[in-house]
Design a protein around this motif. Structure first.
Motif, PDB file in Angstrom:
ATOM      1  N   ARG A  24       0.622  -0.889   0.097  1.00 50.28           N
ATOM      2  CA  ARG A  24      -0.038  -0.147   0.177  1.00 50.28           C
ATOM      3  C   ARG A  24       0.863   0.939   0.555  1.00 50.28           C
ATOM      4  NH1 ARG A  24      -4.104  -1.815   5.069  1.00 50.28           N
ATOM      5  NH2 ARG A  24      -5.297  -3.985   2.730  1.00 50.28           N
ATOM      6  N   GLY A  25       1.761   1.211   0.724  1.00 46.06           N
ATOM      7  CA  GLY A  25       2.315   2.599   0.835  1.00 46.06           C
ATOM      8  C   GLY A  25       3.385   2.792  -0.464  1.00 46.06           C
ATOM      9  N   LEU A  26       4.044   1.901  -1.132  1.00 43.06           N
ATOM     10  CA  LEU A  26       4.951   1.825  -2.379  1.00 43.06           C
ATOM     11  C   LEU A  26       3.978   2.753  -3.264  1.00 43.06           C
ATOM     12  CD1 LEU A  26       7.465   1.290  -4.243  1.00 43.06           C
ATOM     13  CD2 LEU A  26       6.917  -1.485  -3.963  1.00 43.06           C
ATOM     14  N   VAL A  27       2.813   1.405  -3.819  1.00 46.46           N
ATOM     15  CA  VAL A  27       1.635   1.845  -4.752  1.00 46.46           C
ATOM     16  C   VAL A  27       1.279   3.118  -4.623  1.00 46.46           C
ATOM     17  CG1 VAL A  27      -0.072   0.949  -5.876  1.00 46.46           C
ATOM     18  CG2 VAL A  27       1.254  -0.744  -5.656  1.00 46.46           C
ATOM     19  N   LYS A  28       0.551   3.645  -3.326  1.00 44.83           N
ATOM     20  CA  LYS A  28       0.659   5.270  -3.161  1.00 44.83           C
ATOM     21  C   LYS A  28       1.610   5.661  -3.960  1.00 44.83           C
ATOM     22  CE  LYS A  28      -0.953   8.133   0.655  1.00 44.83           C
ATOM     23  NZ  LYS A  28      -1.084   8.331   2.079  1.00 44.83           N
ATOM     24  N   VAL A  38      -1.104  -1.066 -11.997  1.00 46.29           N
ATOM     25  CA  VAL A  38      -2.563  -2.357 -11.403  1.00 46.29           C
ATOM     26  C   VAL A  38      -2.054  -3.448 -10.509  1.00 46.29           C
ATOM     27  CG1 VAL A  38      -3.921  -4.151 -13.077  1.00 46.29           C
ATOM     28  CG2 VAL A  38      -2.591  -1.748 -13.766  1.00 46.29           C
ATOM     29  N   PHE A  39      -2.350  -4.088  -9.713  1.00 45.53           N
ATOM     30  CA  PHE A  39      -2.057  -4.979  -8.753  1.00 45.53           C
ATOM     31  C   PHE A  39      -2.821  -5.884  -8.869  1.00 45.53           C
ATOM     32  CE2 PHE A  39      -1.570  -7.261  -5.252  1.00 45.53           C
ATOM     33  CZ  PHE A  39      -0.876  -6.551  -4.481  1.00 45.53           C
ATOM     34  N   LEU A  40      -2.661  -7.222  -8.859  1.00 42.29           N
ATOM     35  CA  LEU A  40      -3.194  -8.908  -9.334  1.00 42.29           C
ATOM     36  C   LEU A  40      -2.657  -9.182  -8.374  1.00 42.29           C
ATOM     37  CD1 LEU A  40      -2.212  -8.969 -13.489  1.00 42.29           C
ATOM     38  CD2 LEU A  40      -4.212  -7.211 -12.260  1.00 42.29           C
ATOM     39  N   ASP A  55     -10.849  -1.468  -2.197  1.00 40.55           N
ATOM     40  CA  ASP A  55     -10.481  -0.975  -3.173  1.00 40.55           C
ATOM     41  C   ASP A  55      -9.363   0.153  -3.253  1.00 40.55           C
ATOM     42  OD1 ASP A  55     -11.025  -0.383  -6.464  1.00 40.55           O
ATOM     43  OD2 ASP A  55     -12.883   0.473  -5.709  1.00 40.55           O
ATOM     44  N   PRO A  56      -8.263   0.077  -2.870  1.00 41.27           N
ATOM     45  CA  PRO A  56      -7.782   1.172  -3.051  1.00 41.27           C
ATOM     46  C   PRO A  56      -7.754   1.598  -3.626  1.00 41.27           C
ATOM     47  CG  PRO A  56      -6.281  -0.951  -2.832  1.00 41.27           C
ATOM     48  CD  PRO A  56      -7.580  -1.064  -3.556  1.00 41.27           C
ATOM     49  N   PRO A  57      -7.204   3.582  -3.216  1.00 42.22           N
ATOM     50  CA  PRO A  57      -7.957   4.742  -4.092  1.00 42.22           C
ATOM     51  C   PRO A  57      -6.169   4.514  -4.522  1.00 42.22           C
ATOM     52  CG  PRO A  57      -7.076   5.067  -2.171  1.00 42.22           C
ATOM     53  CD  PRO A  57      -6.928   4.290  -2.338  1.00 42.22           C
ATOM     54  N   TYR A  58      -5.380   3.942  -4.907  1.00 43.50           N
ATOM     55  CA  TYR A  58      -4.234   4.206  -5.683  1.00 43.50           C
ATOM     56  C   TYR A  58      -3.854   4.006  -6.457  1.00 43.50           C
ATOM     57  CZ  TYR A  58      -3.451   2.878  -1.118  1.00 43.50           C
ATOM     58  OH  TYR A  58      -3.239   1.632  -0.340  1.00 43.50           O
ATOM     59  N   CYS A  59      -4.237   2.696  -7.109  1.00 44.24           N
ATOM     60  CA  CYS A  59      -4.414   1.970  -8.106  1.00 44.24           C
ATOM     61  C   CYS A  59      -5.464   0.819  -8.150  1.00 44.24           C
ATOM     62  CB  CYS A  59      -3.112   1.277  -7.941  1.00 44.24           C
ATOM     63  SG  CYS A  59      -3.617  -0.168  -6.440  1.00 44.24           S
ATOM     64  N   ARG A  60      -5.644   0.524 -10.138  1.00 45.35           N
ATOM     65  CA  ARG A  60      -6.577  -0.633 -10.386  1.00 45.35           C
ATOM     66  C   ARG A  60      -6.100  -1.952  -9.585  1.00 45.35           C
ATOM     67  NH1 ARG A  60      -5.277  -0.456 -16.055  1.00 45.35           N
ATOM     68  NH2 ARG A  60      -3.981   0.147 -15.952  1.00 45.35           N
ATOM     69  N   THR A  61      -6.815  -2.732  -8.673  1.00 43.91           N
ATOM     70  CA  THR A  61      -6.873  -3.684  -7.961  1.00 43.91           C
ATOM     71  C   THR A  61      -7.890  -4.512  -8.061  1.00 43.91           C
ATOM     72  OG1 THR A  61      -6.248  -2.244  -6.346  1.00 43.91           O
ATOM     73  CG2 THR A  61      -6.677  -4.995  -6.051  1.00 43.91           C
ATOM     74  N   HIS A  62      -7.846  -5.762  -9.299  1.00 41.81           N
ATOM     75  CA  HIS A  62      -7.524  -6.990  -9.646  1.00 41.81           C
ATOM     76  C   HIS A  62      -7.928  -8.492  -8.871  1.00 41.81           C
ATOM     77  CE1 HIS A  62      -9.450  -3.781 -13.110  1.00 41.81           C
ATOM     78  NE2 HIS A  62      -7.944  -3.660 -13.589  1.00 41.81           N
ATOM     79  N   LEU A  63      -8.950  -9.008  -8.944  1.00 39.26           N
ATOM     80  CA  LEU A  63      -8.820 -10.409  -8.423  1.00 39.26           C
ATOM     81  C   LEU A  63      -9.354 -10.818  -9.425  1.00 39.26           C
ATOM     82  CD1 LEU A  63     -11.211  -9.805  -5.124  1.00 39.26           C
ATOM     83  CD2 LEU A  63      -8.566  -9.285  -5.234  1.00 39.26           C
TER      84      LEU A  63
END
Length: 366
Positions: A24-28, A38-40, A55-63
């Protein structure tokens, strides 16, 4: 602006793992610098029932449910990314790593948040998420651990192992004006190799100082754990509450996993978080620790119950505040998520840029 695809253990759930906080810190920080991330994440039941940031606001997250869905829906995203990162402990990590290397057109790095554990597993023939062959195939090896471990990774075939330590998000971890309810506390998931140190450096001091209050927070402790009467136990704390938890202590305890302690140069994310809150840390000792904090001025080192009791009895409020402030300054100088984001930019030759609302990105296939 660059697009970075990360296949990691979890960013949506911090339950029972330290990976989510780190990601979270790195992606933010990467998003703040203008990059599209994009986080998979593999959808697994134990995280699905404990999602504290769905749903982190600083990346596109997909499961994704399995490798078939990963390939069907996300091949284009990985292929068009400027850089790809595969993390440690990703389910079916060996096959996922091979898939990422086969699909990506840009560099692919392995991000090992558990390097000493990984190498110990490989030495036992355990190839849960990495093989020696993959070590040589990844373009970069981002290692949680520095020091001599980097030479070991080179011997195993890595073309570019680099120290990529955990980091802290100063927006989340900073001094807070809260009541200090506990003399000493500890935050960490239960592990059998850490429990004897917890007994020696917190539970035994609690028995000696029966008028003081102590606290332990973290999941998976056995139900029959014998907590002294003056030790509170908190089953789970979401990352949003970590700062207040640390700031509610006079001192906080850092305990290092056995494999990481043996390797040295392995600071945990919890160590940096507590220090960033300005709380003085009492830590076990390991090689390389002095490269991060100056013992006696920025951190307190203890191996025995008596040493911990002496710190708690003898350090006055002015001394406590001075150690905490010095530790916070050390973290802010070198160990924030922005420092790691900048390191990634240099490693992948990426340039920071302002976000553009009109930029189009590849989307997953339905």
């Amino acid at each position: 602006m660059a697009t970075i695809a990360i296949l990691g253990l979890s960013i949506t759930s911090s339950w029972g793992n330290g990976h989510a906080t780190t990601y979270r810190g790195l992606v933010k920080a990467l998003a703040r610098r203008g990059h599209d991330v994009v986080f998979l994440e593999r959808d697994v039941p134990w995280y699905a029932s404990h999602r504290d940031l769905a749903d982190p606001p600083y990346c596109r997250t997909h499961l994704y449910a399995d490798r078939e869905e990963l390939d069907r829906r996300f091949s284009a995203i990985v292929r068009e990314a400027d850089a790809v990162i595969v993390g440690s402990y990703v389910p079916e990590g060996v096959e996922v790593g091979k898939w990422a290397l086969a699909r990506a057109s840009g560099p692919v790095a392995f991000y090992d948040i558990d390097t000493p554990v990984t190498l110990a597993k490989l030495a036992r023939g355990d190839e849960e998420y990495l093989t020696a062959e993959l070590i040589g195939a990844y373009h970069h090896y981002l290692s949680f651990t520095g020091g001599p471990t980097l030479d070991r990774l080179r011997q195993l075939g890595s073309p570019d192992p680099v120290p990529f330590y955990c980091a802290v998000d100063p927006d989340v971890h900073h001094p807070l004006d809260v009541a200090r309810d506990w003399r000493l506390g500890y935050l960490g998931t239960y592990s059998p190799d850490r429990q004897p140190t917890l007994e020696r450096l917190l539970l035994a001091p609690a028995r000696d100082l029966s008028d003081a209050r102590f606290v332990v927070a973290g999941p998976q402790y056995p139900e029959d754990t014998a907590w002294p009467e003056n030790v509170s136990y908190i089953w789970h704390l979401p990352p949003s509450e970590h700062g207040a938890f640390y700031c509610g202590q006079d001192f906080t305890l850092n305990i290092t996993r056995a494999d990481m302690r043996a390797a040295g140069w392995s600071p945990s994310v919890r160590l940096f978080e507590a220090a960033a809150c300005g709380v003085p840390v009492i830590s076990d000792t390991w090689d390389g620790l002095a490269d991060f904090f100056e013992p006696g001025r920025e951190i307190l080192l203890a191996e025995s119950t008596a040493e911990v009791v002496e710190f708690l009895n003898d350090i006055d409020e002015a001394g406590r505040q001075a150690i905490g402030a010095a530790a916070r300054a050390a973290v802010l100088r070198s160990h924030t998520a922005d420092h790691r984001a900048e390191q990634l930019e240099q490693l992948f030759s990426l340039r920071p840029a302002a976000r553009s609302e009109n930029t189009r990105h590849p989307e997953p296939v339905s």
